[in-house]
Design an enzyme around this catalytic site. Sequence first.
Site, mmCIF file in Angstrom:
data_model
loop_
_atom_site.group_PDB
_atom_site.id
_atom_site.type_symbol
_atom_site.label_atom_id
_atom_site.label_comp_id
_atom_site.label_asym_id
_atom_site.label_seq_id
_atom_site.Cartn_x
_atom_site.Cartn_y
_atom_site.Cartn_z
ATOM 1 C CG ASP A 43 33.764 40.191 35.782
ATOM 2 O OD1 ASP A 43 33.408 41.167 36.450
ATOM 3 O OD2 ASP A 43 34.927 39.762 35.781
ATOM 4 C CG HIS A 54 38.393 33.548 38.583
ATOM 5 N ND1 HIS A 54 39.357 33.335 39.550
ATOM 6 C CD2 HIS A 54 37.963 34.826 38.752
ATOM 7 C CE1 HIS A 54 39.498 34.442 40.267
ATOM 8 N NE2 HIS A 54 38.667 35.355 39.816
#
Length: 453
Positions: A390, A331
């Site tokens: 996700d 991320h």
Amino acid sequence: MKKIIQLEEKMLKELTNRARTSNIIDSELFSKYQVKRGLRDIDGRGVLVGLTEIGDVRSYIVEENEMVPIPGKLLYRGIDISDIVTGFMKTNSYGFEETCYLLLFGNLPNKEELKDFEELLAEYRSLPDDFVRDMILKMPSRDIMNSIARSVLAFYSLDDSADDTTIENVLKQCLKLIACFPLIAVYGYQAHSHYHGNKSLFIHSPQKNLSTAENILYMLRPDSKYTKLEATLLDLALVLHAEHGGGNNSSFVTHVVTSSGSDTYSVIAAALGSLKGPRHGGANIKVTQMFEDIKQNVENWEDDKEIEEYLVKLLNKKAFDRSGLIYGIGHAVYSISDPRAVIFKEHVARLAKEKGFEDEYNLYEKVEKLAPEAVGKVRKMYKGVSANVDFYSGFVYRMLDIPPELFTPIFAISRIAGWSAHRIEEIVNSGKIIRPAYKSVVKRKKYIDIDER
């Protein structure tokens, strides 16, 4: 006709090459002029461009001028997301509506305020007469995000006060969009499924007594049936995706376009365009596609060595889409952990057991564990990596029988709450138009008359 097509192909090929070569910037110039590419420092920290009270993303502390990574935290209006989730789940209630209220108005609603707010959203949860037929069914889109954006822009034509940017009017517009996003997303999918997939067309009207998550499942499924656990997990997904600070791409777009004085519909359409990108809201589709490839190429799902070998192939651009990425891992901000993924994982196992996906869930767990180790072996890293939201969200949507075409639209159904809050915050604080600097590095040239070129 054939000659015209051949000429077009030849010209486009030549023009494409010119467009590419004329826009290459020497990569060393970015370092020379200390350009913060992606508005980020080299250590990954975002460049400070604004202030917000809506969302906060925390991933490190500073000790003796050094960044020290910590388990990630996400706060909505100063409240830890884990506390929000624990709060509404212990009462066995749905949390998306109270989350919307919190983001928009700064405080959690009491029972009466929440009831009134839910009733208002229920009243707004309808589309104008003939809108479904004329805007959605007559022009089905192959991408539902574009269908939503077109519908949002069409609302402008139907709003007599579309350009009124007073807080009262903008709030009303935003509340109507929050209420209607599930309808235009699901109906957009139904149109796509019918006209592009030759499937039966189902248009179910939303029910006023149902939550946002329940209505999505009610409208999406042919028989409108769903379990409590299914609605709970979808509601949780909506809560976790509702906001992620002012610096995420689509929320920043919301601030940028709002700062120009534009209308609500143009602002939200721009945010939708940002979220559609695979580097932002479209990432969970890539995760599910990657796992399909893993299942095809890894024979023993319990063999750590075989799984790690496949992950190394991914990183070396020798597997799946050869991008060099392990989708769902890593991320821009979080390094040790993404709090949304941590919360999601706590509840995903229950749904996997109910749906008979336990073997696949175990595979996800193994990849989550082995991926950071594989990344550490293959790449030099500035920070660690972990599973992001996700990683599990696409898996949850698959277990809920939600089609891939709706993965990103569901993200939009959730994030419209955060976008609305950021739009209002930008208007209230009357900031300057957002205009960062770009330095021109092209050499001066003289104009040459056309006969001398």
